[in-house]
Write an enzyme that holds these catalytic residues in place. Sequence first.
Site, mmCIF file in Angstrom:
data_model
loop_
_atom_site.group_PDB
_atom_site.id
_atom_site.type_symbol
_atom_site.label_atom_id
_atom_site.label_comp_id
_atom_site.label_asym_id
_atom_site.label_seq_id
_atom_site.Cartn_x
_atom_site.Cartn_y
_atom_site.Cartn_z
ATOM 1 C CG PHE A 50 25.948 28.461 -8.829
ATOM 2 C CD1 PHE A 50 26.423 27.211 -8.421
ATOM 3 C CD2 PHE A 50 24.780 28.510 -9.584
ATOM 4 C CE1 PHE A 50 25.767 26.042 -8.780
ATOM 5 C CE2 PHE A 50 24.110 27.335 -9.953
ATOM 6 C CZ PHE A 50 24.616 26.105 -9.545
ATOM 7 C CB SER B 131 24.732 14.230 0.545
ATOM 8 O OG SER B 131 25.237 13.761 1.767
ATOM 9 C CB ALA B 132 23.917 15.865 -3.796
ATOM 10 C CB CYS B 133 22.314 20.649 -0.846
ATOM 11 S SG CYS B 133 20.834 19.634 -0.779
ATOM 12 C CG ASN C 142 24.393 31.249 -3.115
ATOM 13 O OD1 ASN C 142 23.328 31.766 -3.464
ATOM 14 N ND2 ASN C 142 24.663 29.970 -3.327
ATOM 15 C CG HIS D 248 27.047 16.518 6.488
ATOM 16 N ND1 HIS D 248 25.872 16.317 5.797
ATOM 17 C CD2 HIS D 248 28.034 16.191 5.627
ATOM 18 C CE1 HIS D 248 26.135 15.881 4.579
ATOM 19 N NE2 HIS D 248 27.439 15.799 4.453
ATOM 20 C CE LYS E 98 28.529 19.537 3.284
ATOM 21 N NZ LYS E 98 27.643 18.420 2.893
ATOM 22 C CB THR E 99 31.802 20.761 -3.375
ATOM 23 O OG1 THR E 99 31.695 19.595 -2.557
ATOM 24 C CG2 THR E 99 33.208 20.827 -3.953
ATOM 25 C CG ASN E 100 28.935 23.984 -6.646
ATOM 26 O OD1 ASN E 100 29.940 23.398 -7.066
ATOM 27 N ND2 ASN E 100 27.734 23.769 -7.134
ATOM 28 C CE LYS F 196 29.315 12.010 3.871
ATOM 29 N NZ LYS F 196 29.256 13.452 3.891
ATOM 30 C CE1 TYR G 25 29.331 6.859 -3.964
ATOM 31 C CE2 TYR G 25 28.452 6.716 -1.735
ATOM 32 C CZ TYR G 25 28.777 7.458 -2.845
ATOM 33 O OH TYR G 25 28.594 8.813 -2.831
ATOM 34 N NE ARG H 53 18.802 19.911 -3.803
ATOM 35 C CZ ARG H 53 19.298 20.357 -4.950
ATOM 36 N NH1 ARG H 53 18.508 20.789 -5.909
ATOM 37 N NH2 ARG H 53 20.599 20.339 -5.148
ATOM 38 C CG ASP I 179 31.238 16.042 3.252
ATOM 39 O OD1 ASP I 179 30.076 16.451 3.086
ATOM 40 O OD2 ASP I 179 31.497 14.842 3.438
ATOM 41 N NE ARG J 31 29.347 11.769 -4.404
ATOM 42 C CZ ARG J 31 28.957 12.522 -3.377
ATOM 43 N NH1 ARG J 31 29.804 13.344 -2.786
ATOM 44 N NH2 ARG J 31 27.715 12.487 -2.958
ATOM 45 N NE ARG K 8 25.996 9.327 2.290
ATOM 46 C CZ ARG K 8 24.773 9.770 2.509
ATOM 47 N NH1 ARG K 8 23.934 9.100 3.271
ATOM 48 N NH2 ARG K 8 24.372 10.904 1.978
HETATM 49 O O1 SAT Z 1 28.841 9.284 -0.328
HETATM 50 S S1 SAT Z 1 29.436 10.094 0.690
HETATM 51 O O2 SAT Z 1 28.809 9.804 1.971
HETATM 52 O O3 SAT Z 1 30.854 9.839 0.770
HETATM 53 C C1 SAT Z 1 29.196 11.727 0.275
HETATM 54 C C2 SAT Z 1 27.911 12.301 0.762
HETATM 55 O O4 SAT Z 1 26.863 11.652 0.682
HETATM 56 O O5 SAT Z 1 27.928 13.444 1.264
HETATM 57 MN MN MN Z 2 28.535 14.973 2.726
#
Ligand code: SAT
Ligand code: MN
Length: 587
Positions: free
Chosen positions: A493, A251-253, A496, A229, A255-257, A209, A200, A400, A278, A369, A72
């Site tokens: 992981f 983002s990238a902290c 948590n 978010h 969440k998905t895990n 978003k 992207y 983080r 997300d 991704r 982004r």
């Molecule tokens: O790149 S995205 O905005 O789709 C994903 C993210 O940054 O959380």
């Molecule tokens: Mn996100």
Amino acid sequence: MMINTKNRELQTWVDQVVKLTKPDKVHWCDGSQSEFETLVQEMLAAGTLIELNEKTHPRCYLHRSNPTDVARTEHLTFICTKNQEDVGPNNNWMSIEEGNKKVDALFEGCMRGRTMYVVPYCMGPIDSPLSRCGVEITDSAYVVANMRIMTRMGRQALDRIEKNGSFVRGLHSTGDLSPDRRFIMHFPEDLMIKSIGSGYGGNALLGKKCHALRLGSWQARKEGWLAEHMLIVGVENPQGEVHYIAAAFPSACGKTNLAMMIPPESHKGWKIWTVGDDIAWIHPGEDGRLYAINPEAGFFGVAPGTGKNTNPNALAMLNHDTIFTNVAVTKDGTPWWEGLSKPAPEGMTDWQGKPHHAGSGPAAHPNSRFTVSAKQCASYTTKAEEPKGVPLTAIVFGGRRRELAPLVFQSLDWKHGVFAGASVASETTAAATGKVGVVRRDPMAMQPFCGYNFADYWSHWLSFGDKYKNLPKIFHVNWFRQDKDGAFLWPGFGDNLRVIRWVIDRCKGDDKNNATRTAIGYLPTEDAIDTKGLSLAPGAMHELLQVDKDAWKHEVGAIRDYFAHYGSHMPKELVGELDRIERELQG
Ligand code: SAT
Ligand code: MN
């Protein structure tokens, strides 16, 4: 021109866009499997998709972005409104006239020689009153394929639009992909998005978003709900009781895990149910509780770091029907990224399509991704399709942070919880262009995504405190504390869950002795979090659960400076919280 929809507004807008962008062809997407397969065949022929090993990864494809278009771009993202004050210091503002003028000039003729796709989509279960629809017009087949996975896309969404009328308009073109001619413009008063020059994820999949958060937060304020978010998970204990938690991290902290966690060996009988990873749309229910839906239908997750130990559920869902973006490929045509296996296999092709050599940097882009349907996740629950959403027991904020923020604390009440969210800070990650690892304020993990003035957004959050009786309790966590040598103090992981258990215990309120009140909130007493079987460094729990008064006094000053940017919009209650904490730290 052909009539493709009963919705006059939609038909008129599409006709206008055709005139402006001059595509060779126009295709209205129905969302069918055969349409998806045709798109894939076209992209394979054009070389914009590469087929991966069909034996080990059937129907998996790789897309390589332009190397200048892999994250982004917050500095090119604008909110265009009548009054600049409405967007606040947290957004880039442009006037409506200037915003339109800038991008319309770039859209002029930009689809010559290309197909224009009209993509109707629904954010949230198709039959939920909490869902909202949109239509994205795009000239990228990759965007269409991703939107089909990430949203309820096609005929059903168009039916809903024709029935209900209102929808968000999103116009997207990859343009010439030049960062000099790239803009992501939002016109919330008009429910309109215009994005050009990027293919992207967050810049191009406009349902995510741009709609679900930036315009969503604007709609939510007007209509009395919250667009956040946040991941949503159900935590089931061995007695079969399920508590739903929504958690906001930048983002990238992880969440998905967290959303797909498999409980550790020590936690027999516990289960985690994935609702979303997300975004959460949160509405008050008649019982005074808050109910959340996941507006998305798929995951657009960060590949690096996804491995057998960190997220086995994700790994298992990625071996069929997945679109990968900017990962590396092994000799055998399988996708690869850092954290998948060690050592890195020989003879790989990196994310830019070049031969990869040990020592030549990461093979996969750090923000590479996967796009995959939520239904492929073993922990995905049918409750995610529930039209009324899932009731929230707790809301968790986090960032983080190497230092300062303890492993977990509970806010004293709703108002203090909003303060805890508003004062989140976090180290930057590869999800956005710019320097990685710098601490910045990221309130509610919404810094890049709140579509209006943060101070007004905090007031909106605060207003829930007076209106609703059974609100979730609010917590703050930090999985990322490090010791002086940079080693993580907490294993993270699956473990948590040990922290999440304390969170749920606090919400149930049965045990009065599992927390101590401090200036910054309730902290777990030293044995309140179960650490059986963990090999923590000596003194780690003490370090993780203490309040360093001097460091916090410094933090209070930094938060005060930050809040000062919001001037007269700043809610008094949050400054009051700062004063209280400062006073209690002195004592
Ligand atoms: O790149 S995205 O905005 O789709 C994903 C993210 O940054 O959380
Ligand atoms: Mn996100």
